[in-house]
Design a protein around this motif. Sequence first.
Motif, PDB file in Angstrom:
ATOM      1  N   SER B  38      -1.691  -1.082   3.728  1.00  0.00           N
ATOM      2  CA  SER B  38      -2.277   0.253   3.833  1.00  0.00           C
ATOM      3  C   SER B  38      -1.277   1.317   3.402  1.00  0.00           C
ATOM      4  CB  SER B  38      -2.811   0.505   5.242  1.00  0.00           C
ATOM      5  OG  SER B  38      -1.748   0.543   6.152  1.00  0.00           O
ATOM      6  N   LYS B  40       0.973   0.705   0.984  1.00  0.00           N
ATOM      7  CA  LYS B  40       0.948   0.534  -0.469  1.00  0.00           C
ATOM      8  C   LYS B  40      -0.245   1.255  -1.086  1.00  0.00           C
ATOM      9  CE  LYS B  40       4.176  -1.233  -2.798  1.00  0.00           C
ATOM     10  NZ  LYS B  40       4.703  -2.540  -2.969  1.00  0.00           N
ATOM     11  N   GLY B  45       0.824   0.078  -6.598  1.00  0.00           N
ATOM     12  CA  GLY B  45       1.877  -0.927  -6.796  1.00  0.00           C
ATOM     13  C   GLY B  45       1.408  -2.296  -6.360  1.00  0.00           C
ATOM     14  N   GLU B  46       2.255  -3.293  -6.604  1.00  0.00           N
ATOM     15  CA  GLU B  46       1.847  -4.655  -6.283  1.00  0.00           C
ATOM     16  C   GLU B  46       1.853  -4.914  -4.783  1.00  0.00           C
ATOM     17  OE1 GLU B  46       4.034  -7.823  -8.135  1.00  0.00           O
ATOM     18  OE2 GLU B  46       2.857  -9.320  -7.064  1.00  0.00           O
ATOM     19  N   LEU B  47       0.823  -5.598  -4.318  1.00  0.00           N
ATOM     20  CA  LEU B  47       0.751  -6.013  -2.921  1.00  0.00           C
ATOM     21  C   LEU B  47       1.301  -7.436  -2.838  1.00  0.00           C
ATOM     22  CD1 LEU B  47      -2.848  -4.734  -2.195  1.00  0.00           C
ATOM     23  CD2 LEU B  47      -0.760  -3.724  -1.344  1.00  0.00           C
ATOM     24  N   ARG B  48       2.628  -7.523  -2.654  1.00  0.00           N
ATOM     25  CA  ARG B  48       3.269  -8.838  -2.713  1.00  0.00           C
ATOM     26  C   ARG B  48       2.741  -9.804  -1.664  1.00  0.00           C
ATOM     27  NH1 ARG B  48       7.193  -8.282  -6.513  1.00  0.00           N
ATOM     28  NH2 ARG B  48       7.729  -6.098  -6.684  1.00  0.00           N
ATOM     29  N   TYR B  50      -0.222 -10.018  -0.479  1.00  0.00           N
ATOM     30  CA  TYR B  50      -1.508 -10.556  -0.923  1.00  0.00           C
ATOM     31  C   TYR B  50      -1.329 -11.527  -2.086  1.00  0.00           C
ATOM     32  CZ  TYR B  50      -4.084  -7.049   1.798  1.00  0.00           C
ATOM     33  OH  TYR B  50      -4.599  -6.290   2.792  1.00  0.00           O
ATOM     34  N   THR B  51      -0.366 -11.213  -2.953  1.00  0.00           N
ATOM     35  CA  THR B  51      -0.112 -12.126  -4.074  1.00  0.00           C
ATOM     36  C   THR B  51       0.321 -13.492  -3.543  1.00  0.00           C
ATOM     37  OG1 THR B  51       0.552 -10.279  -5.458  1.00  0.00           O
ATOM     38  CG2 THR B  51       1.188 -12.455  -6.209  1.00  0.00           C
ATOM     39  N   LEU B  54      -2.561 -15.337  -2.258  1.00  0.00           N
ATOM     40  CA  LEU B  54      -3.362 -15.895  -3.351  1.00  0.00           C
ATOM     41  C   LEU B  54      -2.709 -17.167  -3.898  1.00  0.00           C
ATOM     42  CD1 LEU B  54      -5.814 -15.407  -5.146  1.00  0.00           C
ATOM     43  CD2 LEU B  54      -4.424 -13.929  -6.576  1.00  0.00           C
ATOM     44  N   VAL B  55      -1.377 -17.149  -3.980  1.00  0.00           N
ATOM     45  CA  VAL B  55      -0.651 -18.338  -4.452  1.00  0.00           C
ATOM     46  C   VAL B  55      -0.869 -19.498  -3.477  1.00  0.00           C
ATOM     47  CG1 VAL B  55       1.643 -19.304  -4.914  1.00  0.00           C
ATOM     48  CG2 VAL B  55       1.088 -17.001  -5.697  1.00  0.00           C
ATOM     49  N   ALA B  92      -9.672 -13.802   1.447  1.00  0.00           N
ATOM     50  CA  ALA B  92      -9.898 -14.177   0.059  1.00  0.00           C
ATOM     51  C   ALA B  92     -10.406 -15.609  -0.003  1.00  0.00           C
ATOM     52  CB  ALA B  92      -8.600 -14.049  -0.721  1.00  0.00           C
TER      53      ALA B  92
END
Lengths: 149, 108
Positions: B38, B40, B45-48, B50-51, B54-55, B92
């Motif tokens: 929130s 961010k 910018g990148e939401l690390r 969340y990335t 996802l990985v 997700a």
Amino acid sequence: MNILIVFVVVLGVTWAIGRSVERAHFRRLEADERELAERIAVSDLKRLPANWHAAGATLVTGEVVIATDYFKVFAAVLRKLIGGRLRSYETLVARARREAVVRMMRQAERAGANVVWNARVETSTIQGRQQRQSGGIEVLAYGTAMRAE
Amino acid sequence: MIVVNTEFVPGRQIVEVKGLVQGSTVRAKHVGRDIAASFKNIFGGELRGYTELLVDARQEALRRMLEQAQELGANGVLNVRFATSSITAGAAELYVYGTAVVLREEPA
């Protein structure tokens, strides 16, 4: 009145910071893409050209999640009143897709490949805390990396 | 196990098609990540966090798909596809599917 001033200041600050973050990201993407394009060819074709010999096929992926900022959301809300291109979101999805593809290419490079075939890009949104408001965009790029001659 | 998203594997022949295999996972981030996200959301910018999520989700979904392929006695999965969807706020879903096959080295 005070609330309005605070709102305008917040909007101005998010616009300035958001824009500098975005510009830096685009610059980095361009450098990365130029560097990687020399070593790795990406294609969304399903089949290899008949005269190519390839080996070492493996799945590679690249993923990224990028947040919207207050200014982009505000600009989009205004834009939706009259319709038309949502430029603030266009640049957001462009950044996310290009970043995911760059990461996929890096993974292919680590796998010793020089092509990524049948590349696909999957996009989805992450819901924000407010209903119906987008919190960010999530991109997954994938393809088959191989060594081709 | 050879996993590719093309319909062929260079240098290998498909001996047997075992059928569709799939794996999916729904993951939520924890509250700490939510709060960081929130912040961010103010500047972008990148939401690390969340990335990473996802990985992890992609690895988990792939793992489940490969387990299925292994049970079927396959040694490769072809034409792999990913599908993502957002089921609810902060979660997700990642779905991956492909065709399990038995591959053999192409005779030279």
